[in-house]
Scaffold this active site. Structure first.
Site, PDB file in Angstrom:
ATOM      1  N   SER A  67       1.050  -1.458   0.229  1.00  0.00           N
ATOM      2  CA  SER A  67       0.166  -0.132  -0.156  1.00  0.00           C
ATOM      3  C   SER A  67       0.657   1.455  -0.377  1.00  0.00           C
ATOM      4  O   SER A  67       0.646   2.084  -0.831  1.00  0.00           O
ATOM      5  CB  SER A  67      -0.634   0.160   1.227  1.00  0.00           C
ATOM      6  OG  SER A  67      -1.696  -0.924   1.252  1.00  0.00           O
ATOM      7  N   ARG A 107       1.262   4.229  -2.876  1.00  0.00           N
ATOM      8  CA  ARG A 107       1.353   5.893  -2.879  1.00  0.00           C
ATOM      9  C   ARG A 107       2.445   6.478  -2.737  1.00  0.00           C
ATOM     10  O   ARG A 107       2.783   8.019  -3.784  1.00  0.00           O
ATOM     11  CB  ARG A 107       0.883   5.973  -1.161  1.00  0.00           C
ATOM     12  CG  ARG A 107      -1.311   5.629  -0.953  1.00  0.00           C
ATOM     13  CD  ARG A 107      -1.727   4.735   0.353  1.00  0.00           C
ATOM     14  NE  ARG A 107      -2.472   4.549   0.365  1.00  0.00           N
ATOM     15  CZ  ARG A 107      -2.981   3.380   0.381  1.00  0.00           C
ATOM     16  NH1 ARG A 107      -2.640   2.571  -0.333  1.00  0.00           N
ATOM     17  NH2 ARG A 107      -5.095   3.272   0.019  1.00  0.00           N
ATOM     18  N   GLN A 114      -9.429   2.234  -0.309  1.00  0.00           N
ATOM     19  CA  GLN A 114      -9.312   2.417  -1.940  1.00  0.00           C
ATOM     20  C   GLN A 114      -9.501   3.617  -2.764  1.00  0.00           C
ATOM     21  O   GLN A 114     -10.128   4.296  -3.644  1.00  0.00           O
ATOM     22  CB  GLN A 114      -8.739   0.844  -2.791  1.00  0.00           C
ATOM     23  CG  GLN A 114      -7.970   0.180  -2.817  1.00  0.00           C
ATOM     24  CD  GLN A 114      -8.111  -1.251  -3.793  1.00  0.00           C
ATOM     25  OE1 GLN A 114      -8.934  -1.387  -4.112  1.00  0.00           O
ATOM     26  NE2 GLN A 114      -7.756  -2.250  -3.067  1.00  0.00           N
ATOM     27  N   ASP A 141      -6.416  -8.130   4.699  1.00  0.00           N
ATOM     28  CA  ASP A 141      -6.479  -9.105   3.904  1.00  0.00           C
ATOM     29  C   ASP A 141      -5.282 -10.512   4.210  1.00  0.00           C
ATOM     30  O   ASP A 141      -4.916 -11.319   3.578  1.00  0.00           O
ATOM     31  CB  ASP A 141      -5.040  -8.291   2.850  1.00  0.00           C
ATOM     32  CG  ASP A 141      -5.272  -6.819   1.957  1.00  0.00           C
ATOM     33  OD1 ASP A 141      -6.786  -7.070   1.303  1.00  0.00           O
ATOM     34  OD2 ASP A 141      -4.893  -6.170   1.626  1.00  0.00           O
ATOM     35  N   LYS A 189     -11.714 -10.033  -2.891  1.00  0.00           N
ATOM     36  CA  LYS A 189     -10.755  -9.529  -3.277  1.00  0.00           C
ATOM     37  C   LYS A 189     -10.580  -9.983  -4.763  1.00  0.00           C
ATOM     38  O   LYS A 189     -10.830 -10.009  -5.925  1.00  0.00           O
ATOM     39  CB  LYS A 189     -10.325  -9.690  -1.801  1.00  0.00           C
ATOM     40  CG  LYS A 189     -10.869  -9.126  -0.553  1.00  0.00           C
ATOM     41  CD  LYS A 189      -9.944  -7.654  -1.067  1.00  0.00           C
ATOM     42  CE  LYS A 189     -10.600  -7.022   0.069  1.00  0.00           C
ATOM     43  NZ  LYS A 189     -10.026  -4.837   0.303  1.00  0.00           N
ATOM     44  N   ARG A 247     -12.161 -14.746  -2.095  1.00  0.00           N
ATOM     45  CA  ARG A 247     -11.647 -15.067  -0.612  1.00  0.00           C
ATOM     46  C   ARG A 247     -12.141 -16.211   0.318  1.00  0.00           C
ATOM     47  O   ARG A 247     -12.107 -16.892   0.957  1.00  0.00           O
ATOM     48  CB  ARG A 247     -11.084 -14.187   0.002  1.00  0.00           C
ATOM     49  CG  ARG A 247      -9.622 -13.499  -1.188  1.00  0.00           C
ATOM     50  CD  ARG A 247      -8.870 -13.072  -0.123  1.00  0.00           C
ATOM     51  NE  ARG A 247      -7.507 -12.764  -1.340  1.00  0.00           N
ATOM     52  CZ  ARG A 247      -6.184 -11.031  -0.686  1.00  0.00           C
ATOM     53  NH1 ARG A 247      -6.688 -10.836   0.084  1.00  0.00           N
ATOM     54  NH2 ARG A 247      -5.590 -10.859  -2.127  1.00  0.00           N
ATOM     55  N   ARG A 299      -3.015 -14.494  -2.125  1.00  0.00           N
ATOM     56  CA  ARG A 299      -2.597 -14.933  -0.687  1.00  0.00           C
ATOM     57  C   ARG A 299      -3.006 -16.561  -0.641  1.00  0.00           C
ATOM     58  O   ARG A 299      -2.914 -16.352   0.279  1.00  0.00           O
ATOM     59  CB  ARG A 299      -3.476 -13.447  -0.381  1.00  0.00           C
ATOM     60  CG  ARG A 299      -2.727 -12.064  -0.258  1.00  0.00           C
ATOM     61  CD  ARG A 299      -3.197 -11.048   0.681  1.00  0.00           C
ATOM     62  NE  ARG A 299      -2.527  -9.961   0.432  1.00  0.00           N
ATOM     63  CZ  ARG A 299      -1.303  -9.252   0.373  1.00  0.00           C
ATOM     64  NH1 ARG A 299      -1.101 -10.208   0.704  1.00  0.00           N
ATOM     65  NH2 ARG A 299      -1.293  -8.259   0.026  1.00  0.00           N
TER      66      ARG A 299
END
Ligand code: S3P
Length: 448
Positions: free
Chosen positions: A28, A32, A175, A325, A352, A356, A401
């Protein structure tokens, strides 16, 4: 980007995991850093940038819109920004690969620039909902034409000047918050986002760090964040801390593989991101935070994690935004706990990189775990520390993931766990399997 042919692999039981794992930079923060540096006037330097496909997709898009972004021989990135308002018309569609963060945040940036950009993605990203960003950005004046049901591919035609809005988030999503704040950077006046439930705050911290005028107020409605537009951003030197989402895999691995003792240095411990560590401690996980400190406005620390007898818990739903997450990794920990773990209130997991909840229910079921699927989570009955039965081949569904979580599950299983595709791992953690091998476990490649 994940259009490569699938690479199946298997992970078998390993001896104790002992040593030190420095996880790559936070995803993240890396996105940015590249975005804000690309909008600053002059040259920023970013160290520890995550060089995963998702962040590289962000960098490629910003290059296509005029920023100069280069990796130095020393591994640091030099980014020469174009100034807020200075993004150029890209000549081709922006390929976002698997990355929802790249897509949604960059849509925000384009929305208030006088340019038009088309966003495309892989099969996973093309199934994910974009209406949640289209709606507020359209209110700001952007003209967005999406594929049916608000999906990719889509085209954003920005408006100059865009219209400042006050927007209350209907879903807890960093987001969406970030897309609106980034659109607000080149919008006259103050753009305001109200978040009833706090989500990761890296955009706010970094916007301030780059010199934007930003206010945050805790009110009865939630957190009210205002950014003053037509900002001038000042180049920065950023050191990206280790990604707590990546560290979570090794944390779970050390907790479940008998005899393990791992040190994970320099992990980001921002309170909007550390929910997994709080949940694992509630389960009895021995996770010590040593050398806690502040780097570049973020809390970081070294984690020492030792094998532990875990107990099933009801996962507090209020932890969800700070560990959204990490549920796949938590589900794996639950599979080895004594008793039952119930995780509810995590409906966002359905949208996601894969669904998930369904993906982990199927994957754990394949590995022999007793699991029950709910609309908003899973109930898992653990082995009480015994190895999983293992066997079978798990479907990763283009989701990094899922692949990494099930690879960790294989480290303490009677039969190896086969996983249908390693390719998605490169989106967030390209060195994951190499690190696993260095720790003495040996992932092996299988025939497709
Ligand atoms: C992210 C926000 C979260 C998270 C994602 C990264 C970010 O998504 O799942 O991996 O960097 O802002 P949502 O905003 O959809 O919750």
């Amino acid at each position: 980007m994940s259009a490569a042919a699938p690479r199946p692999f298997a992970v078998a039981a390993s001896g104790p995991l002992i040593g030190c794992v420095a996880v790559p930079g936070d995803k993240s923060i890396s996105h940015r850093a590249v975005m804000l540096a690309s909008l600053a006037v002059g040259e920023s330097r970013v160290e520890g940038l995550l060089e995963g496909e998702d962040v590289l997709a962000t960098a490629a898009a910003l290059r296509a819109m005029g920023a100069t972004i280069e990796r130095g021989a020393d591994g640091a990135w030099r980014i020469h920004g174009v100034g807020v308002g200075g993004l150029l018309q890209p000549e081709a569609a922006l390929a976002m690969g698997n990355s929802g963060t790249s897509t949604r945040l960059l849509m925000g940036l384009v929305a208030s620039h006088p340019i038009t950009a088309t966003f495309t993605g892989d099969a996973s990203l093309s199934r994910r909902p974009m209406a949640r960003v289209i709606e507020p950005l359209a209110r700001m004046g952007a003209d967005i034409i999406a594929s049916p049901a608000g999906r990719l591919p889509l085209m954003v035609r920005g408006l100059l000047p865009a219209i400042p809005i006050r927007y209350t988030l209907p879903v807890a999503s960093a987001q969406v918050k970030s897309a609106v704040l980034l659109a607000g950077l080149n919008t006259p006046g103050i753009t305001t986002v109200v978040e009833p439930v706090a989500t990761r705050d890296h955009s706010e911290r970094m916007l301030r760090g780059f010199g934007a005028e930003l206010t945050v107020e805790e009110t009865g409605e939630g957190r009210v964040i205002g950014v003053r537009g037509e900002a001038e951003l000042v180049p920065q030197h950023i050191i990206v801390p280790g990604d707590p989402s990546s560290a979570a895999f090794w944390t779970v691995a050390a907790l479940v593989v008998p005899g393990s003792d791992l040190l994970l240095p320099n992990v980001l411990l921002n309170p909007t991101r550390d929910g997994i560590y709080r949940a694992l401690r509630l389960m009895g996980g021995d996770i010590a935070i040593v050398n806690e400190r502040e780097t570049g406005g973020e809390r970081v620390g070294d984690l020492r994690v030792r094998h532990s007898a875990l107990t099933g818990i009801e996962v507090p739903p209020e932890l969800a935004p700070s560990m959204i997450d990490e549920y796949p990794a938590l589900f794996v920990a639950a599979a080895f706990a004594q008793g039952r773990t119930v995780a509810r209130g995590a409906h966002e997991l359905r949208v996601k990189e894969s669904d998930r909840i369904a993906a982990m229910a199927a994957a754990l079921g394949t590995a022999g775990v007793a699991v029950e699927e709910h609309e908003d989570g899973l109930t898992i009955d653990g082995t009480g520390g015994e190895p999983l039965p293992g066997g079978g081949r798990v479907a990763t569904r283009l989701d990094h993931r899922i692949a990494m979580s099930m690879a960790i599950a294989g480290l303490h299983s009677r039969r190896p766990i086969a996983i249908d595709d390693a390719v998605p791992i490169a989106t967030s953690y390209p060195t994951f399997l190499a690190t696993m091998a260095r720790l003495g476990a040996s992932p092996t490649w299988l025939n497709a």
